[in-house]
Design a protein around this motif. Structure first.
Motif, mmCIF file in Angstrom:
data_model
loop_
_atom_site.group_PDB
_atom_site.id
_atom_site.type_symbol
_atom_site.label_atom_id
_atom_site.label_comp_id
_atom_site.label_asym_id
_atom_site.label_seq_id
_atom_site.Cartn_x
_atom_site.Cartn_y
_atom_site.Cartn_z
ATOM 1 N N GLY A 143 15.413 -106.187 -60.756
ATOM 2 C CA GLY A 143 14.611 -105.101 -61.319
ATOM 3 C C GLY A 143 15.317 -104.185 -62.307
ATOM 4 O O GLY A 143 14.753 -103.187 -62.760
ATOM 5 N N VAL A 144 16.578 -104.527 -62.673
ATOM 6 C CA VAL A 144 17.303 -103.672 -63.635
ATOM 7 C C VAL A 144 17.049 -104.177 -65.056
ATOM 8 O O VAL A 144 17.065 -105.388 -65.298
ATOM 9 N N LYS A 145 16.810 -103.235 -65.981
ATOM 10 C CA LYS A 145 16.642 -103.644 -67.390
ATOM 11 C C LYS A 145 18.020 -103.848 -67.999
ATOM 12 O O LYS A 145 18.855 -102.922 -67.972
ATOM 13 N N VAL A 146 18.268 -105.038 -68.527
ATOM 14 C CA VAL A 146 19.594 -105.342 -69.085
ATOM 15 C C VAL A 146 19.497 -106.032 -70.437
ATOM 16 O O VAL A 146 18.617 -106.861 -70.666
ATOM 17 N N VAL A 147 20.427 -105.657 -71.317
ATOM 18 C CA VAL A 147 20.594 -106.385 -72.576
ATOM 19 C C VAL A 147 22.084 -106.680 -72.733
ATOM 20 O O VAL A 147 22.926 -105.822 -72.466
ATOM 21 N N GLY A 148 22.402 -107.898 -73.131
ATOM 22 C CA GLY A 148 23.794 -108.286 -73.325
ATOM 23 C C GLY A 148 24.180 -108.263 -74.794
ATOM 24 O O GLY A 148 23.333 -108.424 -75.678
ATOM 25 N N ILE A 149 25.455 -108.032 -75.045
ATOM 26 C CA ILE A 149 26.018 -108.174 -76.401
ATOM 27 C C ILE A 149 27.162 -109.180 -76.285
ATOM 28 O O ILE A 149 28.129 -108.946 -75.556
ATOM 29 N N PRO A 150 27.054 -110.346 -76.961
ATOM 30 C CA PRO A 150 28.057 -111.396 -76.780
ATOM 31 C C PRO A 150 29.419 -111.007 -77.355
ATOM 32 O O PRO A 150 29.538 -110.682 -78.540
ATOM 33 N N ALA A 151 30.425 -111.039 -76.502
ATOM 34 C CA ALA A 151 31.786 -110.705 -76.920
ATOM 35 C C ALA A 151 32.750 -111.603 -76.178
ATOM 36 O O ALA A 151 32.921 -111.463 -74.973
ATOM 37 N N THR A 152 33.304 -112.561 -76.861
ATOM 38 C CA THR A 152 34.328 -113.431 -76.273
ATOM 39 C C THR A 152 35.032 -114.162 -77.399
ATOM 40 O O THR A 152 34.369 -114.690 -78.296
ATOM 41 N N ILE A 153 36.360 -114.165 -77.341
ATOM 42 C CA ILE A 153 37.074 -114.811 -78.456
ATOM 43 C C ILE A 153 36.797 -116.313 -78.493
ATOM 44 O O ILE A 153 36.985 -116.947 -79.513
ATOM 45 N N ASP A 154 36.315 -116.880 -77.370
ATOM 46 C CA ASP A 154 36.024 -118.325 -77.329
ATOM 47 C C ASP A 154 34.803 -118.713 -78.158
ATOM 48 O O ASP A 154 34.638 -119.881 -78.503
ATOM 49 N N ASN A 155 33.927 -117.767 -78.438
ATOM 50 C CA ASN A 155 32.676 -118.024 -79.184
ATOM 51 C C ASN A 155 31.849 -119.148 -78.555
ATOM 52 O O ASN A 155 31.182 -119.912 -79.258
ATOM 53 N N ASP A 156 31.894 -119.232 -77.225
ATOM 54 C CA ASP A 156 31.222 -120.358 -76.558
ATOM 55 C C ASP A 156 29.844 -119.986 -75.998
ATOM 56 O O ASP A 156 29.278 -120.722 -75.205
#
Ligand code: ATP
Length: 321
Positions: free
Chosen positions: A119-132
């Motif tokens: 029930g939590v509203k979530v948005v992700g921002i992609p951050a990883t040096i692997d770019n996978d």
């Protein structure tokens, strides 16, 4: 109307250059939209322990060009348990946080998806040096890491060609060869070993033996998930009878001020994440596809593997003839 008045923000998983620029972008844009912002320290660990700080325009000043993350990052096994997740949700309620922005990699997005299901509203921002992460052409930190690696390999090339040396250079990438293939192509590596393609040392040895006359250096880039540089070097020495030097680039690949691309991505992703929440969206992440900032479901991002392009792999080896 989304009903969102206050957002929580955290950085999770491996640090990536551009995380600070993104914290700044999210905070400043959220403030512009009259939202309150809380930053949780050390990713999900800070959410569980309610270790947070109020974010304002000043608290994100002077960080756009700093690598790492000033909200710190951590891995949290407790967060994966139901108890850890419920503690996190209770803390968000106590803080009056209506939605969460999570800056991190695919593991962090699995956690984000689990929160959404509760029930939590979530948005992700992609951050990883692997770019996978699937669904986005770029994740924060990848371009900076590539630039760091390219600058380091150029230095190795200088000494390698001065002394007619063969170098095996180990770069990051436990499960993905994207860093190795892109840095190897950009540095004209003679051979690139990635986890996705079976290592064929005999073929490499043949290529080294058949190097055209006048070539004064050999560079082999190996992703850490494909093989250890020391093992590759020992095998090649045995097969070719030539001394082989190794260089394991290690954590230096993570550091450094963010590249122009990562700073621009940070701005675009930060704005988009806040807009997605204000549009009532959840369970999704920001993405860049064909130079346009878009969004993509977390489900698509975490359930599909981003592949190394066979074309790119072949091209890197064709050009290094
Ligand atoms: P990177 O790609 O740079 O390693 P990441 O976000 O994938 O970044 P992880 O260590 O995999 O890094 O995940 C970060 C945190 O996300 C974990 O410490 C854990 O708290 C949470 N997490 C990971 N996987 C899951 C999962 N399957 N379910 C719930 N939470 C998870």
């Amino acid at each position: 109307m989304s009903g969102i008045k206050k957002i929580g923000l955290l950085t999770s998983g491996g640090d990536a250059s551009g995380m600070n620029a993104t914290i700044r972008a999210v905070t400043r844009y959220a403030k512009y939209k009259s939202l309150d912002v809380i930053g949780y320290y050390e990713g999900f660990k800070g959410l569980i322990n309610n270790n947070s700080t109020v974010m304002d325009l000043n608290s994100v000043g002077g960080i756009i060009d700093r690598g790492g993350t000033f909200l710190y990052s951590a891995r949290s096994e407790e967060f994966k348990t139901e108890d850890g997740m419920q503690k996190s949700i209770q803390n968000m309620k106590k803080d009056g946080v209506d939605a969460l922005i999570i800056i991190g990699g695919d593991g962090s997005f699995r956690g984000a998806h689990d929160l959404h299901e509760r029930g939590v509203k979530v948005v992700g921002i992609p951050a990883t040096i692997d770019n996978d992460i699937n669904g986005t052409d770029y994740s924060l930190g990848f371009d900076t890491a590539l630039n760091v690696i390219i600058s380091l390999i150029s230095k190795i090339r200088d000494t390698a060609s001065s002394h007619d040396r063969l170098f095996v250079i180990e770069v990051m990438g436990r499960n993905s060869g994207l860093i190795a293939i892109n840095s190897g192509l950009a540095c004209a590596a003679d051979y690139i070993l990635i986890p996705e393609v079976k290592v064929d040392l005999v073929r490499i040895a043949n290529k080294i033996r058949n190097h055209r006359e006048g070539k004064r250096h050999t560079l082999i880039v190996v992703a850490e998930g494909a093989a250890k540089a020391s093992d590759v070097a020992a095998s090649i020495k045995l097969l070719v009878g030539h001394e082989v030097k190794i260089s394991v680039l290690g954590h230096i690949q993570r550091g450094g001020y963010p590249s122009a691309l990562d700073r621009l991505l940070a701005a675009g992703f930060g704005k988009k994440a806040v807009d997605l929440l204000l549009d009532g969206k959840s369970d999704c992440m920001t993405a860049i596809q064909g130079n346009v900032i878009k969004s993509c479901t977390l489900e698509y991002a975490i359930n599909n593997r981003k592949e190394v392009s066979k074309e790119l792999y072949d091209l890197a080896h064709i050009l290094s003839q």
